[in-house]
Design a protein around this motif. Structure first.
Motif, PDB file in Angstrom:
ATOM      1  N   ASN A 198     -31.434  -7.023 -66.265  1.00 30.79           N
ATOM      2  CA  ASN A 198     -30.919  -6.897 -67.637  1.00 30.79           C
ATOM      3  C   ASN A 198     -31.948  -6.260 -68.549  1.00 30.79           C
ATOM      4  OD1 ASN A 198     -28.436  -7.949 -67.202  1.00 30.79           O
ATOM      5  ND2 ASN A 198     -28.835  -9.948 -68.112  1.00 30.79           N
ATOM      6  N   TYR A 202     -30.767  -2.831 -70.223  1.00 34.18           N
ATOM      7  CA  TYR A 202     -30.459  -2.807 -71.662  1.00 34.18           C
ATOM      8  C   TYR A 202     -31.537  -2.082 -72.470  1.00 34.18           C
ATOM      9  CZ  TYR A 202     -26.416  -5.598 -70.746  1.00 34.18           C
ATOM     10  OH  TYR A 202     -25.206  -5.998 -70.257  1.00 34.18           O
ATOM     11  N   ASP A 227     -38.686  -7.862 -73.169  1.00 39.55           N
ATOM     12  CA  ASP A 227     -38.454  -6.413 -73.241  1.00 39.55           C
ATOM     13  C   ASP A 227     -38.501  -5.951 -74.685  1.00 39.55           C
ATOM     14  OD1 ASP A 227     -35.725  -6.232 -74.499  1.00 39.55           O
ATOM     15  OD2 ASP A 227     -35.160  -7.409 -72.746  1.00 39.55           O
ATOM     16  N   ARG A 246     -19.682 -10.780 -72.851  1.00 31.51           N
ATOM     17  CA  ARG A 246     -20.454  -9.548 -73.035  1.00 31.51           C
ATOM     18  C   ARG A 246     -20.539  -9.322 -74.535  1.00 31.51           C
ATOM     19  NH1 ARG A 246     -20.004  -4.591 -70.405  1.00 31.51           N
ATOM     20  NH2 ARG A 246     -22.207  -4.977 -70.034  1.00 31.51           N
ATOM     21  N   THR A 258     -20.579  -7.114 -65.863  1.00 32.70           N
ATOM     22  CA  THR A 258     -19.442  -8.016 -65.642  1.00 32.70           C
ATOM     23  C   THR A 258     -19.491  -9.270 -66.513  1.00 32.70           C
ATOM     24  OG1 THR A 258     -20.729  -9.024 -63.880  1.00 32.70           O
ATOM     25  CG2 THR A 258     -19.144  -7.340 -63.230  1.00 32.70           C
ATOM     26  N   LEU A 262     -26.026 -13.689 -66.796  1.00 29.71           N
ATOM     27  CA  LEU A 262     -26.701 -14.791 -67.502  1.00 29.71           C
ATOM     28  C   LEU A 262     -26.023 -16.134 -67.225  1.00 29.71           C
ATOM     29  CD1 LEU A 262     -27.616 -13.138 -70.921  1.00 29.71           C
ATOM     30  CD2 LEU A 262     -29.089 -13.592 -68.957  1.00 29.71           C
TER      31      LEU A 262
HETATM   32  P1  ADP Z   1     -23.700  -8.140 -68.131  1.00 30.36           P
HETATM   33  O1  ADP Z   1     -25.095  -7.606 -68.204  1.00 30.36           O
HETATM   34  O2  ADP Z   1     -23.048  -7.871 -66.825  1.00 30.36           O
HETATM   35  O3  ADP Z   1     -22.865  -7.775 -69.316  1.00 30.36           O
HETATM   36  P2  ADP Z   1     -24.935 -10.735 -68.518  1.00 30.36           P
HETATM   37  O4  ADP Z   1     -24.349 -12.097 -68.401  1.00 30.36           O
HETATM   38  O5  ADP Z   1     -26.118 -10.419 -67.690  1.00 30.36           O
HETATM   39  O6  ADP Z   1     -23.752  -9.735 -68.200  1.00 30.36           O
HETATM   40  O7  ADP Z   1     -25.313 -10.479 -70.036  1.00 30.36           O
HETATM   41  C1  ADP Z   1     -24.399 -10.876 -71.080  1.00 30.36           C
HETATM   42  C2  ADP Z   1     -24.678 -10.057 -72.343  1.00 30.36           C
HETATM   43  O8  ADP Z   1     -25.971 -10.384 -72.851  1.00 30.36           O
HETATM   44  C3  ADP Z   1     -24.720  -8.556 -72.091  1.00 30.36           C
HETATM   45  O9  ADP Z   1     -23.429  -7.991 -72.198  1.00 30.36           O
HETATM   46  C4  ADP Z   1     -25.676  -8.059 -73.161  1.00 30.36           C
HETATM   47  O10 ADP Z   1     -24.963  -7.769 -74.326  1.00 30.36           O
HETATM   48  C5  ADP Z   1     -26.584  -9.246 -73.451  1.00 30.36           C
HETATM   49  N1  ADP Z   1     -27.931  -9.080 -72.836  1.00 30.36           N
HETATM   50  C6  ADP Z   1     -28.374  -9.578 -71.659  1.00 30.36           C
HETATM   51  N2  ADP Z   1     -29.657  -9.257 -71.430  1.00 30.36           N
HETATM   52  C7  ADP Z   1     -30.049  -8.523 -72.500  1.00 30.36           C
HETATM   53  C8  ADP Z   1     -31.288  -7.889 -72.872  1.00 30.36           C
HETATM   54  N3  ADP Z   1     -32.371  -7.959 -72.096  1.00 30.36           N
HETATM   55  N4  ADP Z   1     -31.319  -7.227 -74.058  1.00 30.36           N
HETATM   56  C9  ADP Z   1     -30.218  -7.154 -74.854  1.00 30.36           C
HETATM   57  N5  ADP Z   1     -29.038  -7.732 -74.563  1.00 30.36           N
HETATM   58  C10 ADP Z   1     -28.936  -8.405 -73.407  1.00 30.36           C
END
Ligand code: ADP
Length: 297
Positions: A198, A202, A227, A246, A258, A262
């Motif tokens: 992630n 991102y 990050d 999301r 998806t 997280l």
């Molecule tokens: P996905 O990445 O498949 O959308 P996740 O459950 O990993 O699903 O993440 C959920 C949401 O959290 C993401 O859609 C994103 O908006 C936000 N997110 C996760 N990690 C980060 C990050 N390192 N920086 C910014 N936003 C993040």
């Protein structure tokens, strides 16, 4: 995808509806039989009225929650369909080109590389969905063993650096003093990899990710992934850990996914008696994700 607990909540709505109707009937019957006793009537009227109001409030609350879940599931199905269809369509296109045209060796090697990347992406999506099912199954306990946390994190960092072809200073790991945790190797590896993936995906073009481990107290150690990417609004810091969630809105980065990563991280933490959370000063100011796990005695 069958969502556990959905049958139960529908049953709850039906039971609540039946209870509310019974209260209304009681109210009217009571009105007829007890009208001669104004005091009792007033008391019962207030009591049943309050019950009706709280019942309706509760009903509305659960209905709204169900509708939100439905929306999230629709978004999840769309995202998964996209994540499955795109690599398959790409592989098919390259195969058709190879089959119908004479392609020189350099191009052929390039096509094979892209097809391999696409099949990895496909496998990753499928594995993510299967893992969600396994982890969400309460009867399935983690297989605990003693794990060198530093070694595991180093392995995940090396994997991500190779996978995303990152320059050396884009993704750094600062090993601290050795820490041994008691955990399920496969689950912790998946959780740490999700956090690093992630942070990289991102961050877009400006990948500056650092990973650290530390002992927080006698019982807990944590992995911190920081990050300098788009950051997360404070109102979404908790919500992003929900299944299928999301981030929305114009500030949300347009990155395929998806909404399971997280959720897996938080479930793994919980299954081990640990915690997972996100910190961010807001949009544009980067984020830090922390996975806390129990230290082995
Ligand atoms: P996905 O990445 O498949 O959308 P996740 O459950 O990993 O699903 O993440 C959920 C949401 O959290 C993401 O859609 C994103 O908006 C936000 N997110 C996760 N990690 C980060 C990050 N390192 N920086 C910014 N936003 C993040």
């Amino acid at each position: 995808m069958v969502v556990p607990g959905r049958g139960k909540s529908i049953g709850f709505f039906i039971a609540l509806g039946v209870a509310l109707i019974s209260v209304i009937v009681l109210l009217y019957v009571g009105w007829i039989f007890l009208s001669w006793r104004t005091g009792i009537l007033l008391f019962l009227g207030i009591l049943l009225g309050a019950m009706l109001i709280s019942g309706i409030v509760l009903n509305t609350f659960f209905l709204v929650r169900e509708i939100r879940r439905n929306e999230q599931q629709d978004a999840f199905i769309n995202a998964v369909t996209h994540e499955l269809k795109t690599p398959v369509a790409s592989i098919r296109l390259y195969l058709e080109t190879l089959q119908t045209r004479a392609v020189d060796d350099a191009k052929r090697t390039e096509f094979y590389r892209i097809m391999l990347e696409d099949s990895d992406r496909l496998l990753e999506t499928i594995e993510q969905i299967l893992r969600t099912g396994r982890i969400g199954h309460s009867g399935r306990k983690p297989t605990l063993s003693r794990i060198d946390l530093g070694g595991l994190v180093q392995e995940c960092v090396t994997r991500a650096a190779t996978l995303y072809d990152l320059p050396e200073d884009s993704l750094t790991y600062r090993p601290g003093s050795p820490i041994t945790i008691l955990a399920d190797l496969d689950e912790v590896r998946a959780a740490v990899s999700n956090l690093i993936d992630n942070a990289v995906k991102y961050s877009g073009l400006n990948v500056k990710v650092s990973v650290q481990i530390a002992a927080d107290d006698e019982k807990h150690a944590s992995v911190r992934v920081c990050d300098e990417g788009p950051g997360i609004p404070k109102t979404e810091l908790k919500a992003i850990f929900k299944r299928f969630y999301r981030a929305r809105g114009p500030a949300a980065p347009r990155v395929p996914g998806t909404g399971l990563g997280l959720y897996i991280v938080r479930s793994v933490a919980k299954r081990h008696g640990g915690r997972a959370w996100a910190e961010s000063e807001g949009p544009g100011r980067g984020s830090t994700f922390v996975l806390q796990l129990p230290i082995a005695r």
